[in-house]
Design a protein around this motif. Structure first.
Motif, PDB file in Angstrom:
ATOM      1  N   ILE A 166      45.937 -87.451 -26.072  1.00  0.00           N
ATOM      2  CA  ILE A 166      46.966 -88.352 -25.538  1.00  0.00           C
ATOM      3  C   ILE A 166      47.810 -87.664 -24.468  1.00  0.00           C
ATOM      4  O   ILE A 166      47.996 -88.227 -23.375  1.00  0.00           O
ATOM      5  CB  ILE A 166      47.845 -88.918 -26.673  1.00  0.00           C
ATOM      6  CG1 ILE A 166      47.021 -89.856 -27.559  1.00  0.00           C
ATOM      7  CG2 ILE A 166      49.058 -89.646 -26.109  1.00  0.00           C
ATOM      8  CD1 ILE A 166      47.775 -90.417 -28.750  1.00  0.00           C
ATOM      9  N   PRO A 167      48.320 -86.437 -24.704  1.00  0.00           N
ATOM     10  CA  PRO A 167      49.053 -85.771 -23.615  1.00  0.00           C
ATOM     11  C   PRO A 167      48.199 -85.586 -22.360  1.00  0.00           C
ATOM     12  O   PRO A 167      48.682 -85.806 -21.241  1.00  0.00           O
ATOM     13  CB  PRO A 167      49.436 -84.416 -24.229  1.00  0.00           C
ATOM     14  CG  PRO A 167      49.493 -84.679 -25.701  1.00  0.00           C
ATOM     15  CD  PRO A 167      48.386 -85.669 -25.959  1.00  0.00           C
ATOM     16  N   ASP A 168      46.939 -85.199 -22.545  1.00  0.00           N
ATOM     17  CA  ASP A 168      46.056 -84.992 -21.389  1.00  0.00           C
ATOM     18  C   ASP A 168      45.857 -86.289 -20.609  1.00  0.00           C
ATOM     19  O   ASP A 168      45.803 -86.290 -19.380  1.00  0.00           O
ATOM     20  CB  ASP A 168      44.709 -84.446 -21.871  1.00  0.00           C
ATOM     21  CG  ASP A 168      43.787 -84.111 -20.712  1.00  0.00           C
ATOM     22  OD1 ASP A 168      44.145 -83.247 -19.895  1.00  0.00           O
ATOM     23  OD2 ASP A 168      42.708 -84.736 -20.612  1.00  0.00           O
ATOM     24  N   PRO A 173      48.763 -80.989 -20.311  1.00  0.00           N
ATOM     25  CA  PRO A 173      47.730 -80.242 -21.058  1.00  0.00           C
ATOM     26  C   PRO A 173      48.027 -80.174 -22.548  1.00  0.00           C
ATOM     27  O   PRO A 173      47.129 -79.996 -23.363  1.00  0.00           O
ATOM     28  CB  PRO A 173      47.770 -78.846 -20.418  1.00  0.00           C
ATOM     29  CG  PRO A 173      49.140 -78.749 -19.803  1.00  0.00           C
ATOM     30  CD  PRO A 173      49.494 -80.127 -19.372  1.00  0.00           C
ATOM     31  N   SER A 174      49.301 -80.319 -22.913  1.00  0.00           N
ATOM     32  CA  SER A 174      49.706 -80.341 -24.328  1.00  0.00           C
ATOM     33  C   SER A 174      51.038 -81.060 -24.400  1.00  0.00           C
ATOM     34  O   SER A 174      51.606 -81.460 -23.380  1.00  0.00           O
ATOM     35  CB  SER A 174      49.821 -78.919 -24.892  1.00  0.00           C
ATOM     36  OG  SER A 174      50.811 -78.196 -24.158  1.00  0.00           O
ATOM     37  N   LEU A 175      51.558 -81.230 -25.617  1.00  0.00           N
ATOM     38  CA  LEU A 175      52.858 -81.860 -25.736  1.00  0.00           C
ATOM     39  C   LEU A 175      53.911 -81.026 -25.028  1.00  0.00           C
ATOM     40  O   LEU A 175      53.974 -79.800 -25.217  1.00  0.00           O
ATOM     41  CB  LEU A 175      53.242 -82.008 -27.214  1.00  0.00           C
ATOM     42  CG  LEU A 175      52.614 -83.173 -27.985  1.00  0.00           C
ATOM     43  CD1 LEU A 175      53.127 -83.163 -29.419  1.00  0.00           C
ATOM     44  CD2 LEU A 175      52.908 -84.503 -27.339  1.00  0.00           C
ATOM     45  N   PRO A 176      54.736 -81.638 -24.175  1.00  0.00           N
ATOM     46  CA  PRO A 176      55.750 -80.868 -23.441  1.00  0.00           C
ATOM     47  C   PRO A 176      56.794 -80.280 -24.382  1.00  0.00           C
ATOM     48  O   PRO A 176      57.113 -80.851 -25.419  1.00  0.00           O
ATOM     49  CB  PRO A 176      56.367 -81.903 -22.489  1.00  0.00           C
ATOM     50  CG  PRO A 176      56.090 -83.229 -23.125  1.00  0.00           C
ATOM     51  CD  PRO A 176      54.780 -83.077 -23.836  1.00  0.00           C
ATOM     52  N   SER A 177      57.314 -79.143 -23.988  1.00  0.00           N
ATOM     53  CA  SER A 177      58.320 -78.465 -24.814  1.00  0.00           C
ATOM     54  C   SER A 177      59.715 -78.584 -24.231  1.00  0.00           C
ATOM     55  O   SER A 177      60.706 -78.443 -24.939  1.00  0.00           O
ATOM     56  CB  SER A 177      57.957 -76.978 -24.975  1.00  0.00           C
ATOM     57  OG  SER A 177      57.830 -76.367 -23.693  1.00  0.00           O
ATOM     58  N   ASP A 178      59.793 -78.840 -22.931  1.00  0.00           N
ATOM     59  CA  ASP A 178      61.091 -78.971 -22.273  1.00  0.00           C
ATOM     60  C   ASP A 178      61.717 -80.323 -22.584  1.00  0.00           C
ATOM     61  O   ASP A 178      61.028 -81.349 -22.621  1.00  0.00           O
ATOM     62  CB  ASP A 178      60.912 -78.815 -20.759  1.00  0.00           C
ATOM     63  CG  ASP A 178      62.214 -79.040 -20.002  1.00  0.00           C
ATOM     64  OD1 ASP A 178      62.348 -80.107 -19.373  1.00  0.00           O
ATOM     65  OD2 ASP A 178      63.090 -78.173 -20.076  1.00  0.00           O
ATOM     66  N   GLY A 179      63.032 -80.350 -22.784  1.00  0.00           N
ATOM     67  CA  GLY A 179      63.713 -81.578 -23.171  1.00  0.00           C
ATOM     68  C   GLY A 179      63.557 -82.703 -22.180  1.00  0.00           C
ATOM     69  O   GLY A 179      63.211 -83.837 -22.550  1.00  0.00           O
ATOM     70  N   ALA A 180      63.787 -82.438 -20.891  1.00  0.00           N
ATOM     71  CA  ALA A 180      63.673 -83.481 -19.864  1.00  0.00           C
ATOM     72  C   ALA A 180      62.236 -83.961 -19.734  1.00  0.00           C
ATOM     73  O   ALA A 180      61.970 -85.166 -19.589  1.00  0.00           O
ATOM     74  CB  ALA A 180      64.187 -82.946 -18.523  1.00  0.00           C
ATOM     75  N   GLU A 181      61.304 -83.005 -19.799  1.00  0.00           N
ATOM     76  CA  GLU A 181      59.893 -83.364 -19.684  1.00  0.00           C
ATOM     77  C   GLU A 181      59.442 -84.183 -20.892  1.00  0.00           C
ATOM     78  O   GLU A 181      58.631 -85.100 -20.767  1.00  0.00           O
ATOM     79  CB  GLU A 181      59.045 -82.094 -19.563  1.00  0.00           C
ATOM     80  CG  GLU A 181      57.594 -82.341 -19.192  1.00  0.00           C
ATOM     81  CD  GLU A 181      57.457 -82.965 -17.808  1.00  0.00           C
ATOM     82  OE1 GLU A 181      56.429 -83.627 -17.572  1.00  0.00           O
ATOM     83  OE2 GLU A 181      58.363 -82.800 -16.979  1.00  0.00           O
ATOM     84  N   ARG A 182      59.990 -83.867 -22.039  1.00  0.00           N
ATOM     85  CA  ARG A 182      59.677 -84.649 -23.239  1.00  0.00           C
ATOM     86  C   ARG A 182      60.131 -86.098 -23.074  1.00  0.00           C
ATOM     87  O   ARG A 182      59.424 -87.032 -23.458  1.00  0.00           O
ATOM     88  CB  ARG A 182      60.357 -84.033 -24.460  1.00  0.00           C
ATOM     89  CG  ARG A 182      59.645 -82.816 -25.020  1.00  0.00           C
ATOM     90  CD  ARG A 182      60.375 -82.275 -26.243  1.00  0.00           C
ATOM     91  NE  ARG A 182      59.592 -81.244 -26.920  1.00  0.00           N
ATOM     92  CZ  ARG A 182      59.985 -80.625 -28.024  1.00  0.00           C
ATOM     93  NH1 ARG A 182      61.166 -80.927 -28.578  1.00  0.00           N
ATOM     94  NH2 ARG A 182      59.212 -79.699 -28.578  1.00  0.00           N
TER      95      ARG A 182
END
Length: 368
Positions: A166-168, A173-182
């Motif tokens: 789903i992220p791809d 490439p993977s679930l985002p870790s940054d708050g804004a990107e999430r």
């Protein structure tokens, strides 16, 4: 060896992360050795019992593909062909807390009663299965929506689906870790799901615009009123031979008060497409666009003729199918044209009129 020890051993084998998962048949073979000494069939049945005992703690695979929903028929296949099936202890989410809850809600799997990924995956795939065939197949949706469909259809496991596929599909490439990107990622998930779930509505609106343009109307309500007028004249004056019976019957149907529901019923069966509308693909949609425009133009022409020409009753069915009149030749003189058509009909012997109508109708369908 007691039954409890046998079940614990099967659970241990299902939870073994080393290498590929053993098939149910391989587990049965293992259980036939010491210290368990079980026969093959009872061992296979015990695997099924282990699966049934807590379905939210186990993942079932058939031919290396995750099986999200299963019942008695699936379990019978396990008993008959155990080499095709594998059972794994359900993976747990590596992400906890608020973001995982937000991710589940964006996917439509909020409120899961377990942290096991198999529970989340089942809810997501159930939402996907609820889409119409058209929404699951159409190429008219965005590239992201098509990528999300592929991710749900091809993911190898719940963890693979949720944390890679789903992220791809949405450019990560993977679930985002940054708050804004999430936040942007969750918005994208919700937007793409909304797009897929509104694909049927978009199709109706697209075909609705075809009807608006063809009849010169501004809304579905106006389209319905004009159709009721023209189609009603055709139904009253010639129910036979014109080949548009189903179409006209749906146009004049007042059993559905909602205009959108009425239009959907016109499309579903009224155009002569045997496939139900909920199972349409892009080819059906294109065919529907052509047929809708053709049928509406034919209905409009015939309805206008019947409304404007002052014909004797016996001549009115002929007016439906008569070749398009040359209005310039008659100077748009409705009375003159009406008299001529009536005179032509009177010259046709009564016993020959039905065959003449049939021939005219055949030509009418060919050029409509």
């Amino acid at each position: 060896m007691g039954l409890r020890h046998c079940i614990d051993e099967i659970s241990r084998l299902c939870a073994d992360d080393a290498g590929a998962l053993p098939s149910v048949d391989a587990i049965a073979h293992h259980m036939s050795g010491r210290p368990f000494g079980m026969k093959r069939t009872p061992a296979i049945v015990l695997c099924v019992i282990t699966l049934l005992a807590d379905r939210d703690r186990h993942e079932l695979y058939e031919d290396h593909r995750f099986v999200p929903h299963w019942g008695p028929q699936t379990l019978l296949r396990v008993l008959k062909a155990p080499s095709r099936f594998a059972i794994s202890t359900a993976s747990m989410s590596p992400i906890s807390g608020r973001f995982m809850q937000q991710y589940c809600r964006a996917l439509g799997a909020g409120g899961a009663e377990s942290d096991a990924l198999v529970v989340v995956a089942r809810k997501v795939l159930l939402r996907h299965a609820a889409l119409s065939v058209y929404a699951r197949q159409t190429e008219s949706v965005s590239m992201e929506a098509r990528a999300l469909r592929r991710a749900l259809e091809t993911a190898r496991s719940p963890a693979d689906m949720l944390f890679r596929a789903i992220p791809d599909a949405l450019g990560h490439p993977s679930l985002p870790s940054d708050g804004a990107e999430r936040g942007r990622f969750l918005t994208a998930v919700e937007r793409v799901w909304d797009e897929l779930e509104s694909a049927d509505t978009e199709l109706l609106e697209r075909l609705g615009h075809v009807a608006f343009e063809t009849l010169g109307c501004a809304s579905t309500h106006d389209t319905r009123a004009q159709c009721r007028d023209y189609a009603g004249r055709m139904v009253a004056d010639s129910r036979m031979h014109h080949g548009f019976e189903q179409f006209l019957d749906r146009l004049v149907d007042d059993s559905i008060s909602d205009d959108r529901g009425w239009f959907s019923k016109v499309l579903d069966g009224g155009l002569g497409i045997p496939t139900p509308i909920h199972s349409w693909g892009d080819g059906h949609a294109s065919q529907a666009e052509f047929l809708l425009r053709r049928n509406l133009l034919a209905m409009q022409r015939a309805g206008r003729l019947l409304a404007e020409l002052q014909l004797e009753e016996e001549a009115r069915p002929f007016a439906l199918f008569w070749p398009n009149p040359d209005w310039q030749q008659f100077g748009s003189d409705v009375q003159t044209l009406s008299q001529r058509l009536s005179a032509m009909v009177r010259e046709i012997p009564r016993d020959e009129r039905v065959p003449v109508i049939v021939n005219l109708a055949r030509e009418f369908r060919g050029v409509a």
